[in-house]
Motif scaffolding. Sequence first.
Motif, mmCIF file in Angstrom:
data_model
loop_
_atom_site.group_PDB
_atom_site.id
_atom_site.type_symbol
_atom_site.label_atom_id
_atom_site.label_comp_id
_atom_site.label_asym_id
_atom_site.label_seq_id
_atom_site.Cartn_x
_atom_site.Cartn_y
_atom_site.Cartn_z
ATOM 1 N N MET A 176 0.833 -1.198 0.000
ATOM 2 C CA MET A 176 0.000 0.000 0.000
ATOM 3 C C MET A 176 0.874 1.257 0.000
ATOM 4 O O MET A 176 0.631 2.198 -0.757
ATOM 5 N N MET A 177 1.895 1.273 0.837
ATOM 6 C CA MET A 177 2.798 2.429 0.900
ATOM 7 C C MET A 177 3.505 2.658 -0.433
ATOM 8 O O MET A 177 3.617 3.793 -0.894
ATOM 9 N N THR A 178 3.985 1.585 -1.029
ATOM 10 C CA THR A 178 4.722 1.712 -2.289
ATOM 11 C C THR A 178 3.840 2.361 -3.342
ATOM 12 O O THR A 178 4.258 3.306 -4.024
ATOM 13 N N TYR A 236 10.466 8.083 -11.043
ATOM 14 C CA TYR A 236 10.141 6.690 -10.722
ATOM 15 C C TYR A 236 10.365 5.826 -11.956
ATOM 16 O O TYR A 236 10.119 6.246 -13.077
ATOM 17 N N THR A 237 10.816 4.590 -11.725
ATOM 18 C CA THR A 237 11.103 3.687 -12.834
ATOM 19 C C THR A 237 9.891 2.819 -13.178
ATOM 20 O O THR A 237 8.971 2.653 -12.361
ATOM 21 N N ASP A 238 9.937 2.265 -14.380
ATOM 22 C CA ASP A 238 8.889 1.331 -14.788
ATOM 23 C C ASP A 238 8.857 0.114 -13.865
ATOM 24 O O ASP A 238 7.789 -0.409 -13.558
ATOM 25 N N GLU A 239 10.015 -0.320 -13.411
ATOM 26 C CA GLU A 239 10.083 -1.484 -12.524
ATOM 27 C C GLU A 239 9.423 -1.180 -11.177
ATOM 28 O O GLU A 239 8.677 -2.006 -10.647
ATOM 29 N N GLU A 240 9.702 -0.005 -10.611
ATOM 30 C CA GLU A 240 9.052 0.383 -9.353
ATOM 31 C C GLU A 240 7.538 0.459 -9.549
ATOM 32 O O GLU A 240 6.773 -0.003 -8.700
ATOM 33 N N ALA A 241 7.137 1.030 -10.663
ATOM 34 C CA ALA A 241 5.709 1.181 -10.935
ATOM 35 C C ALA A 241 5.028 -0.174 -11.078
ATOM 36 O O ALA A 241 3.895 -0.369 -10.619
ATOM 37 N N GLU A 242 5.700 -1.121 -11.699
ATOM 38 C CA GLU A 242 5.108 -2.449 -11.866
ATOM 39 C C GLU A 242 4.979 -3.149 -10.511
ATOM 40 O O GLU A 242 3.965 -3.788 -10.223
ATOM 41 N N VAL A 243 5.986 -3.028 -9.660
ATOM 42 C CA VAL A 243 5.899 -3.595 -8.311
ATOM 43 C C VAL A 243 4.727 -2.960 -7.564
ATOM 44 O O VAL A 243 3.945 -3.646 -6.896
ATOM 45 N N ALA A 244 4.584 -1.652 -7.702
ATOM 46 C CA ALA A 244 3.478 -0.937 -7.031
ATOM 47 C C ALA A 244 2.127 -1.413 -7.558
ATOM 48 O O ALA A 244 1.199 -1.657 -6.780
ATOM 49 N N ARG A 245 2.001 -1.548 -8.870
ATOM 50 C CA ARG A 245 0.728 -1.980 -9.463
ATOM 51 C C ARG A 245 0.358 -3.390 -9.018
ATOM 52 O O ARG A 245 -0.768 -3.640 -8.580
ATOM 53 N N VAL A 246 1.307 -4.288 -9.097
ATOM 54 C CA VAL A 246 1.050 -5.681 -8.703
ATOM 55 C C VAL A 246 0.726 -5.768 -7.214
ATOM 56 O O VAL A 246 -0.157 -6.510 -6.799
ATOM 57 N N LEU A 275 -0.610 -3.371 -5.277
ATOM 58 C CA LEU A 275 -1.893 -2.736 -4.966
ATOM 59 C C LEU A 275 -3.088 -3.503 -5.511
ATOM 60 O O LEU A 275 -4.192 -3.402 -4.954
ATOM 61 N N ALA A 276 -2.899 -4.239 -6.592
ATOM 62 C CA ALA A 276 -4.033 -4.887 -7.273
ATOM 63 C C ALA A 276 -4.960 -5.659 -6.325
ATOM 64 O O ALA A 276 -6.176 -5.453 -6.367
ATOM 65 N N PRO A 277 -4.448 -6.490 -5.446
ATOM 66 C CA PRO A 277 -5.379 -7.222 -4.577
ATOM 67 C C PRO A 277 -5.968 -6.363 -3.448
ATOM 68 O O PRO A 277 -6.927 -6.768 -2.795
ATOM 69 N N LEU A 278 -5.418 -5.175 -3.229
ATOM 70 C CA LEU A 278 -5.873 -4.322 -2.131
ATOM 71 C C LEU A 278 -6.918 -3.298 -2.557
ATOM 72 O O LEU A 278 -7.637 -2.756 -1.712
ATOM 73 N N LEU A 279 -6.989 -3.005 -3.848
ATOM 74 C CA LEU A 279 -7.862 -1.933 -4.326
ATOM 75 C C LEU A 279 -9.210 -2.466 -4.799
ATOM 76 O O LEU A 279 -9.451 -2.608 -5.982
ATOM 77 N N SER A 280 -10.072 -2.694 -3.862
ATOM 78 C CA SER A 280 -11.423 -3.088 -4.224
ATOM 79 C C SER A 280 -12.194 -1.842 -4.659
ATOM 80 O O SER A 280 -11.782 -0.713 -4.376
ATOM 81 N N PRO A 281 -13.316 -2.005 -5.343
ATOM 82 C CA PRO A 281 -14.052 -0.865 -5.895
ATOM 83 C C PRO A 281 -14.414 0.223 -4.882
ATOM 84 O O PRO A 281 -14.466 1.399 -5.239
ATOM 85 N N GLU A 282 -14.634 -0.121 -3.626
ATOM 86 C CA GLU A 282 -15.024 0.912 -2.654
ATOM 87 C C GLU A 282 -13.896 1.888 -2.327
ATOM 88 O O GLU A 282 -14.129 2.911 -1.704
ATOM 89 N N GLY A 334 5.598 0.748 -17.927
ATOM 90 C CA GLY A 334 5.183 0.296 -16.602
ATOM 91 C C GLY A 334 4.642 1.443 -15.765
ATOM 92 O O GLY A 334 3.666 1.280 -15.031
ATOM 93 N N LEU A 335 5.250 2.619 -15.882
ATOM 94 C CA LEU A 335 4.774 3.774 -15.134
ATOM 95 C C LEU A 335 3.390 4.188 -15.623
ATOM 96 O O LEU A 335 2.496 4.447 -14.812
ATOM 97 N N ALA A 336 3.193 4.227 -16.932
ATOM 98 C CA ALA A 336 1.879 4.594 -17.474
ATOM 99 C C ALA A 336 0.812 3.575 -17.053
ATOM 100 O O ALA A 336 -0.315 3.954 -16.716
ATOM 101 N N ARG A 337 1.157 2.294 -17.057
ATOM 102 C CA ARG A 337 0.197 1.260 -16.613
ATOM 103 C C ARG A 337 -0.171 1.464 -15.148
ATOM 104 O O ARG A 337 -1.335 1.367 -14.764
ATOM 105 N N PHE A 338 0.828 1.764 -14.309
ATOM 106 C CA PHE A 338 0.538 2.017 -12.904
ATOM 107 C C PHE A 338 -0.350 3.245 -12.742
ATOM 108 O O PHE A 338 -1.319 3.228 -11.988
#
Length: 185
Positions: free
Chosen positions: A111-113, A133-143, A145-152, A172-176
Amino acid sequence: MTDTTTLESVLTKTADVVAGVGPGQGTSPTPCEDYTVDQLVHHIVSWVKVFANAGAGDPQPEDPEAIHIADPSAEFRAAAAKAVQGYSRLPDDAPVTLSSGVMPAAASVAMMTGEYLAHGWDLAIATGQPVIYTDEEAEVARVGLAPLLSPEYRGAGMPFGDVVDVPDDASGLARFLGFSGRHPH
């Protein structure tokens, strides 16, 4: 122990962005529509203190947004170091207490990342600083957060906006950024 490698890198870069806020930029708008630059800096610094206390097992403030901040850059760096040190000593499944409840240490690090990469980007864009920020950092952040970000947790008044579609070949940054509800361009 909980891997804090990417978190440490993101927090270091976010600290540099906080330090780079110039005089007279405080009332400028940010991509995070609920915040001006000053409000976003306060949010970033107050919540890193909350996360740091969670990782260290220290008590939480009653209202993180009411925390007085005298030196945003120094206070962010100190709390970020405390957070990395605290979480790096905890097993992934160790319970940590945030203002909003209890979660495993690894989930709190994820969550912090994501939070600090997203808000660091918001602040860099708002103040005309380079996005570091790098694409690699962004990909780690996206992956992470994915299970933590429910619609609410998405939409108006929520920490993250609705997903913004980006091209399949986006960085990776744009995807994040799209995942976090931001328009990458």
